[in-house]
Design an enzyme around this catalytic site. Structure first.
Site, short mmCIF file in Angstrom:
data_model
loop_
_atom_site.label_atom_id
_atom_site.label_comp_id
_atom_site.label_asym_id
_atom_site.label_seq_id
_atom_site.Cartn_x
_atom_site.Cartn_y
_atom_site.Cartn_z
N GLY B 210 0.81 -1.22 0.00
CA GLY B 210 0.00 0.00 0.00
C GLY B 210 0.84 1.27 0.00
O GLY B 210 1.84 1.37 -0.72
N ASN B 280 5.13 5.16 9.12
CA ASN B 280 3.93 4.94 8.31
C ASN B 280 3.06 3.80 8.84
O ASN B 280 1.86 3.78 8.58
CB ASN B 280 4.35 4.65 6.86
CG ASN B 280 3.23 4.05 6.05
OD1 ASN B 280 2.30 4.75 5.68
ND2 ASN B 280 3.26 2.75 5.82
N ALA B 281 3.65 2.86 9.58
CA ALA B 281 2.90 1.69 10.04
C ALA B 281 1.67 2.12 10.81
O ALA B 281 1.75 2.98 11.69
CB ALA B 281 3.79 0.80 10.91
N LYS B 287 -14.90 0.37 15.43
CA LYS B 287 -16.06 -0.07 16.21
C LYS B 287 -16.68 1.20 16.79
O LYS B 287 -15.94 2.12 17.16
CB LYS B 287 -15.59 -0.99 17.36
CG LYS B 287 -16.65 -1.94 17.86
CD LYS B 287 -16.75 -3.15 16.98
CE LYS B 287 -17.81 -4.12 17.48
NZ LYS B 287 -18.08 -5.17 16.49
N LEU B 288 -17.98 1.23 16.89
CA LEU B 288 -18.60 2.40 17.53
C LEU B 288 -18.10 2.52 18.96
O LEU B 288 -17.82 1.51 19.62
CB LEU B 288 -20.13 2.26 17.52
CG LEU B 288 -20.78 2.42 16.15
CD1 LEU B 288 -22.29 2.22 16.25
CD2 LEU B 288 -20.47 3.78 15.54
N TYR B 345 -8.91 5.26 16.32
CA TYR B 345 -8.03 5.67 15.22
C TYR B 345 -7.87 7.20 15.21
O TYR B 345 -6.76 7.73 15.08
CB TYR B 345 -8.62 5.18 13.90
CG TYR B 345 -7.75 5.39 12.69
CD1 TYR B 345 -6.63 4.62 12.47
CD2 TYR B 345 -8.09 6.36 11.73
CE1 TYR B 345 -5.83 4.80 11.35
CE2 TYR B 345 -7.31 6.55 10.60
CZ TYR B 345 -6.18 5.76 10.42
OH TYR B 345 -5.41 5.95 9.31
N THR B 380 -6.53 2.60 -2.37
CA THR B 380 -5.69 1.46 -1.99
C THR B 380 -6.57 0.22 -1.92
O THR B 380 -7.80 0.31 -2.05
CB THR B 380 -5.06 1.66 -0.59
OG1 THR B 380 -6.12 1.77 0.36
CG2 THR B 380 -4.20 2.92 -0.53
#
Lengths: 431, 439
Positions: B210, B280-281, B287-288, B345, B380
């Protein structure tokens, strides 16, 4: 008067590292991969780890035990399909399960003599993609038909064909001269030496535990590259204790004294391994740290056909000769890598070295070699857990031992590998 | 990544009935001219003269506002860095509007200003801040692959401005639109313009596939020796990347306690030095919030943020990265705008932005720059798996009306890594085609 060229002084050959693919049980994940596929992937992984793309190496030496006739130039074909400079020469060797280590001895010796600066030794085997040949009857018939000059002669030659000739010839894991499988041979030796089921199962359980622990601590991060979705040796059973092994039924040997099971014998396995060996100068020019030095090696063979020695006992003879030449005792090692063809093989070999009669009568030694510190044996697992793709085992052991010696900050390691045909290949590494 | 929908909306029939068609963006090719048509430089700012003479030396024709011509323009550079009163903003319109009409396909508008943070006069601060509003709005008006971006200078020296102008004019910035970059003082330039990273040793984590594989490839193309890093389980793809670019593969999990040490040892041991690290990793475990479990939360935070903090300790210790080095992180638009199902995230990526802020300030005296890219919708294998409607909205909801490519992210990172970009630090540059999200 012409001056005589003085013999070149031997120099040290360094083991710089290795790469292998995870070993996979036969007829499983790698069932459709050929020897050349696996060896190429393994070599390319080594090239990536050491930044060798486009480099011309002195030599690549490898082999396979189960080999198709079309693979007569397996290693050279592998090099041509790899990322190495296609001007890298290659050749095949074959010494049964000793192939991988023998290939390394050949490369190390050429480095030591200054004939090459760097080389790769390797081995590969597929028990799944095995060569199947036509029967001898069909082969002779077809050759005769090929020699025929007229249609009538050809028809006559073909008429000699019998229905039984149409059955294919499948490679078998038996000794041609005895008709016994390797396991059956080992069972005879194990019984003669009184190797118990419990001791074998303990050794097998330790192999799995050691290999699992080595994976957990990242020991294989720079020794293994995944292949076809397999990231770890898939024969490994991290939770397999002695209790589970004890439940298995014996598969080799007969009656009350049968002790060898599928758990304490190696399974048929697919896989490949490679090791990078170079001179000190080459390593330094390429900013690579030698993990260990290839000190010396020895091979031996026993007469298991007419003599009364066990098929897999040759290392027991090779090691004392190697020790004597290097002025070492069996106890002068920090690591012992004794290939676990069967748990019984390791235990028999160790018992033989402790046995005064064997050492006196068979090895011609005044004193037995003695026992070893078992805590130094196969510390990162061996073939019972990892599996045993015949020609790939030598490279697996060599790279792992070199790394273990480097991690320990120095020391000495002994490698012992038994092979079909009553042979044994052993070697010493130092760091 | 051409799915059925894309094939249909790009068909001749669709074009005839008036479905808007995304422009094929001009992307960087080593050795190609910065832009094909002449560049208008105007605005009477303190960088104007320097930019004209530099463009001339690199073979780009420049025109001034006094030469009446109707030829196509490759780019319009408006240097408003001297403007101190809102009344002066009208120059942008007077000079810019006719020039933008003449802008060629994939043209560029680059506005140069003075960083308001370096000013105190209220009228001057508001005037310079106003430039951002102009650029962000203009970016949404431009068509045919053209972009508008703003460079805010913190000092007097021209090298940083020049480096940023070069980036924005070139195809490297194809998918960077409506963005602001602040540049400080520097006199650094690229010794080898064709291979600006020659002699540099770069580490790229998550390099097996990617965007990471593309970053490794672009850094190698620009001359760097690349150490490609990924988890042991991705080692086969990693080996292919390393062999393709003549680099080395290092299998290590970035969350391992000794990952930083192993990276430094490999780079300095094998290649003699460590100049560039691209963190970059990263992983997503969506998940809500109310359903988020411990593993998803901890895993994402540790891989995307915790590991970078730990690795940096080893990378920045004695014997690690050289002075004048480069650290580039990969943040995300989710770290700026947030994303449903991505509290973990979003947290990790916003944290990365904080890391860039704080660390860049600390490393200034070592000459090490710390920056981040924040990719928007990038085509990607991962985005190809997004459900159709969501994917098509993500792809289209930006000024360039298309998704970006991994190479767009990689080119921006490669610019941050250049010796000539020494004046650029503490920046989070979005590579998003001016996405409506988080705008």
């Amino acid at each position: 008067m012409a001056t005589q060229p003085s013999p070149r002084k031997a120099r040290r050959a360094a083991v710089l590292g290795g790469n292998r693919i995870p070993f996979a049980r036969g007829n499983g994940a790698y069932a459709k991969a050929s020897n050349q596929d696996m060896l190429t992937a393994t070599l390319d992984g080594l090239v990536a780890r050491y930044g060798l793309a486009g480099e011309r190496l002195g030599e690549v030496v490898a082999g396979a035990v189960l080999k198709h006739s079309r693979d007569f130039n397996l290693t050279r074909e592998t090099v041509l399909g790899s990322r190495l400079d296609p001007h890298t020469p290659a050749y095949d060797v074959q010494q049964a399960c000793g192939t991988g280590l023998e290939a390394a001895i050949l490369v190390a010796n050429k480095v030591a003599l200054g004939q090459i600066e760097v080389g790769v030794a390797g081995g590969v085997d597929s028990a799944s993609d095995a060569p199947i040949a036509v029967s001898e009857g069909l082969r002779h018939t077809l050759l005769a038909a090929n020699r025929a000059k007229t249609l009538a002669q050809r028809a006559k030659a073909m008429a000699g064909l019998r229905p039984g000739d149409l059955l294919p010839s499948i490679p078998q894991n038996v000794e041609p001269r005895t008709g016994l499988s390797m396991g059956e041979h080992m069972a005879i030796t194990a019984e003669r030496w009184g190797i118990t089921r419990e001791a074998q199962d303990e050794l097998a359980a330790a192999s799995h535990q050691h290999l699992a622990a080595a994976y957990e601590r990242g020991f294989f991060d720079d020794l293994v590259t995944p292949y076809l979705g397999v990231t770890r040796d898939n024969n490994l059973r991290p939770d397999g204790g002695v209790e589970k092994l004890a439940k298995l039924k014996p598969v080799f040997g007969k009656g009350q004294n049968a002790t060898m099971t599928a758990g304490n014998s190696t399974p048929l396995t697919d896989g490949a391994s490679t090791v990078l060996i170079a001179s000190e100068e080459w390593a330094s020019e390429h900013h690579l740290t030698p993990l260990a030095w290839f000190v010396d090696a020895e091979t031996a063979a026993v007469d298991y056909v007419n003599g009364d020695e066990g098929l897999l006992m040759a290392p027991a003879y090779a090691v004392p000769r190697l020790l004597a030449r290097n002025g070492l005792a069996l106890q002068d090692f920090d690591f012992y890598e004794i290939h676990e063809a069967f748990a019984a093989t390791v235990l028999t070999t160790l018992k033989a070295w402790e046995d005064p009669d064997f050492c006196r009568d068979r090895l011609g030694l005044a004193e037995p070699l003695g026992s070893i510190d078992r805590a130094r044996l196969n510390v990162n697992g061996s073939s019972l857990a990892a599996g045993h793709p015949f020609a790939a085992t030598g490279g697996r052991i060599l790279a792992s031992l070199a790394k273990a010696l480097h991690e320990a900050g120095g020391g000495r390691g002994l490698i012992s590998i038994c092979a079909a045909g009553g042979q044994g290949v052993v070697a010493i590494l130092e760091a | 990544m051409t799915d059925l929908f894309t094939t249909v909306v790009r068909s001749t029939v669709a074009k005839r009935v008036g479905v808007p068609q995304p422009t094929s963006l001009r992307r960087y090719e080593p050795g190609a001219a910065l832009c094909a048509d002449p560049v208008l430089v105007a605005g009477s700012g303190r960088f104007e003269a320097g930019l004209i003479s530099w463009l001339t030396t690199v073979g780009i024709a420049t025109v001034t506002n006094d030469e009446p011509t109707s030829d196509r323009l490759g780019a319009v550079i408006l240097d408003l860095s001297a403007a101190t009163d809102p009344s002066e903003l009208d120059q942008l319109r007077v000079i810019g509007a006719p020039a933008v009409k003449r802008l060629a396909r994939n043209g560029r508008v680059v506005v140069v200003g003075t960083d308001p943070a370096t000013l105190t006069d209220v009228a001057a601060v508001s005037t310079q801040r106003a430039l951002e509003g102009v650029v962000r709005s203009l970016g949404k008006e431009l068509r045919a692959g053209a972009t508008a971006n703003l460079i805010l200078a913190r000092g007097e020296s021209a090298a940083g401005v020049q480096s940023a102008v070069q980036f924005f004019l070139s195809g490297r910035s194809a998918y960077v639109d409506g963005q602001v970059v602040r540049v400080g003082e520097s006199t650094a330039t690229n010794p080898d313009p064709l291979r600006p990273l020659t002699g540099k040793v770069a580490v790229v984590t998550g390099a097996a596939r990617g965007i990471g594989a593309e970053i490794a490839t672009v850094l190698a193309r620009d001359g760097a020796t690349v150490v490609a890093v990924d988890i042991p389980g991705a080692g086969d793809a990693l080996a292919t990347v390393a062999n393709d670019i003549g680099g080395t593969a290092l299998q290590v999990d970035v969350t391992a306690p000794d990952a930083g040490r192993r990276i430094v040892e490999h780079a300095t041991g094998r290649h003699g030095t460590l100049d560039i690290v691209v963190h970059n990793a990263g992983i997503t475990r969506d998940k809500l919030f109310v359903n988020m479990d411990d593993a998803r939360w901890q895993g994402v935070i540790d891989v995307n943020l915790g590991s970078i903090l730990r690795m940096n300790t080893a990378i920045l210790a004695d014997g690690g990265m050289t002075d004048g080095g480069r650290i580039v992180c990969v943040a995300s638009i989710a770290g700026i705008a947030g994303n449903r199902g991505q509290t973990n995230y979003g947290a990790s990526k916003a944290g990365v932005i904080g890391l860039v802020d704080a660390l860049s300030a600390q490393l200034g005296d070592r000459g090490i720059t710390v920056n981040a890219v924040a990719p928007g919708f990038i085509e990607t294998a991962m985005t190809a798996r997004i459900p159709f409607a969501t994917r098509e909205i993500g792809r289209r909801m930006n000024s360039l009306q298309q998704g970006g490519r991994p190479i767009d992210v990689a080119e921006t990172i490669a610019w941050f890594a250049q010796p000539g970009a020494a004046a650029v630090t503490g920046q989070v540059l979005r590579v998003c085609g001016q996405s409506l999200l988080g705008a």
